[in-house]
Design an enzyme around this catalytic site. Structure first.
Site, PDB file in Angstrom:
ATOM      1  N   SER A 161      45.044  47.729  41.233  1.00  0.00           N
ATOM      2  CA  SER A 161      43.701  47.163  41.132  1.00  0.00           C
ATOM      3  C   SER A 161      42.911  47.148  42.430  1.00  0.00           C
ATOM      4  CB  SER A 161      43.781  45.746  40.564  1.00  0.00           C
ATOM      5  OG  SER A 161      44.624  44.948  41.360  1.00  0.00           O
ATOM      6  N   HIS A 167      44.083  47.483  34.300  1.00  0.00           N
ATOM      7  CA  HIS A 167      42.900  48.237  34.724  1.00  0.00           C
ATOM      8  C   HIS A 167      42.834  49.633  34.098  1.00  0.00           C
ATOM      9  CE1 HIS A 167      40.900  45.606  37.657  1.00  0.00           C
ATOM     10  NE2 HIS A 167      42.115  45.131  37.907  1.00  0.00           N
ATOM     11  N   LYS A 204      39.410  42.306  31.020  1.00  0.00           N
ATOM     12  CA  LYS A 204      38.732  43.298  31.862  1.00  0.00           C
ATOM     13  C   LYS A 204      37.862  44.187  30.985  1.00  0.00           C
ATOM     14  CE  LYS A 204      41.760  42.510  35.605  1.00  0.00           C
ATOM     15  NZ  LYS A 204      43.194  42.410  35.842  1.00  0.00           N
TER      16      LYS A 204
END
Ligand SMILES: *Cc1c(COP(=O)(O)O)cnc(C)c1O
Length: 403
Positions: free
Chosen positions: A190, A218, A249
Site C-alpha cells: 500500500s 489494494h 477501499k
C-alpha cells in the site's frame, strides 16, 4: 479538579514526553476533519480542496446507487445486526453479499467480517496454530503482522518479494515437519504500489505443499478483469488458496472478507474469533457493499477510468521530475525522504488547494517519507491537471524538482 488533572498528567508523563518528541521530529500526524462526502473534492475547514488521499478508488463512497441500496436495506431490516452472527446476527443481506462476492471472485465461498483488519485477525490464527508455520513478507500490512502475532505457529519472515528468501524460509520451516505451512503476502503493497509476484510465490509454495494467502486490500476493484483482484490479474484462480479483501477501499464502504475454498470458509465460520465474538457488519454497510459488487460485475467502466487516470497522472508527474518509486498501480508515492520536507510539502499543497497527507514513520521506514497520491476514477482530467500544476509549483518552490 486542578489537583486531579495534575496527578493524571504526572502519571501520564511518559506518554506526554513521547508525544512531544514525535511532534518535534515531524512524526506526528495531523488529522483533518472533512465537512463533505468523499469525492474528487472535499470541504475541509470551509475550503474546497482536491482529494488526493482516499482509497475510494472507484468513487463508490458517495455513489447514488450504493446510498439507495443502504436506505432500502435500512427500511427493510433496520440498522443494527443485533448480535454476533452465530447467535442472532446473520441477516439475509449478509448471506447475499457473501454469495454475490463468491460469484464475482470465482471462488467456492466467502465469509464477511467487520473490516479488512479483522479479516486478517480472523483468518490467520484460525488456520494455523501450535506446531504450524507461517511465512510472511517483511513489508506485509500491520493487520497481517498482528494476525501472525495472535497465532502460536512459528513465524518466518522473508525479504520483500524475494523468491530466494521465500524458498529459504520455507525450507527452514519444512525441516520442522509442521502440520501446515501458510505463506502470506499483500497483493499490492500500500505504501509503494508494487504488486507481489503471486505466480512465483504460488510456484515456490507448491514445492513445500504450503497454503497460499494474499491480502488484496489494494488489488480488489483495481487489478484483474473489472477489478476481480490480484489473483485474477495473474490468472491464478483456484491456485491461490485464500484471498482476504476489504470493502473499505475500492468498494467504498466498510467491511472485510475472506474468499477461499469451501473447507477454509467453513472452518472460519466455526472458529474465527472476530466472527464468533464481534457483531456482524451493519445492515446499510452490507447492502451498500452488495450494490458495489453488482456494479463491478456489470461493467468494467470505472476500473478502466481509474487506470486511465493513473497512467496520465503518473506519466506527467515523472515528466515533471518527481520520483514515484516503483509503483505498478494507481497508488502514487511521491518520494521525498525527509520527514520535515514531507510535512512542509503537504502544508504547501494544502494551502494551494490540494489535500495530500504526508506519510512518515512508523507507516513507512525512517528517511522514506512521502506524499502518497491516491488516484480515483472520480477525478476528471481537469482535476488531475490542477493537481499536477500545484505539485509542479510547490515542488519548484521547495527545491524538490528543478525550476
Ligand atoms: C487497508 C488495509 C487493510 C485494512 O482494511 P480495513 O477494511 O480498512 O480494516 C488490511 N490489509 C491491507 C493490506 C490494507 O491495505
Amino acid at each position: 479538579m486542578a489537583e486531579i488533572t495534575a496527578r493524571t498528567t504526572d502519571k501520564l508523563r511518559y506518554l506526554v514526553d513521547q508525544l512531544d518528541e514525535i511532534r518535534q521530529k515531524g512524526l506526528a500526524t495531523t488529522i483533518r476533519t472533512l465537512e463533505s462526502p468523499q469525492g474528487a473534492w472535499l470541504r475541509i475547514e470551509g475550503r474546497e480542496v482536491l482529494n488526493f488521499c482516499s482509497n475510494n478508488y472507484l468513487g463508490f463512497a458517495n455513489d447514488p446507487e450504493l446510498i439507495a441500496a443502504a436506505k432500502a436495506a435500512m427500511d427493510a431490516y433496520g440498522v443494527g445486526p443485533g448480535a454476533v452472527r452465530t447467535i442472532a446476527g446473520t441477516m439475509a443481506p449478509h448471506i447475499a453479499l457473501e454469495e454475490r462476492l463468491a460469484a464475482f471472485k470465482g471462488v467456492e465461498a466467502t465469509i464477511s467480517f467487520q473490516s479488512g483488519f479483522n479479516a486478517n485477525l480472523a483468518t490467520i490464527p484460525t488456520l494455523v496454530g501450535e506446531g504450524d508455520a507461517v511465512v510472511t513478507d517483511a513489508l506485509n500490512h500491520a493487520s497481517i503482522i498482528d494476525g501472525c502475532r495472535l497465532t502460536k505457529a512459528t513465524r518466518y519472515i522473508y525479504q520483500h518479494c524475494d523468491m530466494d528468501s521465500l524458498d529459504e524460509k520455507l525450507a527452514e520451516a519444512a525441516r520442522k515437519a509442521p502440520r501446515a505451512i501458510l505463506v502470506i503476502t499483500d497483493g499490492v503493497f500500500s505504501m509503494d504500489g508494487d504488486i507481489a509476484p503471486l505466480d512465483r510465490i504460488a510456484a515456490v509454495a507448491e514445492r513445500y505443499g504450503a497454503i497460499t494467502m494474499v491480502d488484496d486490500a489494494h488489488g480488489e476493484g483495481v487489478l484483474g478483469h473489472g477489478g476481480r483482484g490480484a489473483v485474477d490479474h495473474f490468472g491464478l484462480s483456484g491456485v491461490f488458496d485464500i484471498e482476504v479483501g476489504t470493502m473499505s477501499k475500492a468498494f467504498g464502504v466498510m467491511g472485510g472478507y475472506t474468499a477461499a475454498k469451501r473447507p477454509i470458509v467453513d472452518w472460519l465460520r466455526q472458529r474465527a474469533r472476530p466472527f464468533l465474538f464481534s457483531s456482524a457488519l451493519s445492515v446499510p454497510d452490507t447492502a451498500a457493499c452488495l450494490a458495489a459488487v453488482d456494479i463491478l460485475a456489470r461493467s468494467t467502466d470505472r476500473v478502466d477510468r481509474l487506470w486511465d487516470n493513473a497512467r496520465y497522472f503518473q506519466g506527467e508527474m515523472r515528466r515533471l521530475g518527481f520520483d514515484l518509486g516503483h509503483t505498478q498501480t494507481p497508488i502514487t508515492p511521491v518520494m521525498l525522504g525527509d520527514e520535515q520536507l514531507a510535512q512542509a510539502t503537504s502544508r504547501r499543497l494544502f494551502a494551494a488547494g490540494v489535500f495530500g497527507t504526508a506519510i512518515a514513520f512508523p507507516t513507512v521506514p525512517l528517511g522514506k517519507a512521502r506524499i502518497r497520491v491516491m488516484i480515483s476514477a472520480a477525478h476528471s482530467r481537469a482535476d488531475l491537471d490542477f493537481g499536477l500544476e500545484t505539485f509542479a509549483s510547490v515542488g519548484r518552490e521547495l527545491g524538490i524538482i528543478g525550476a
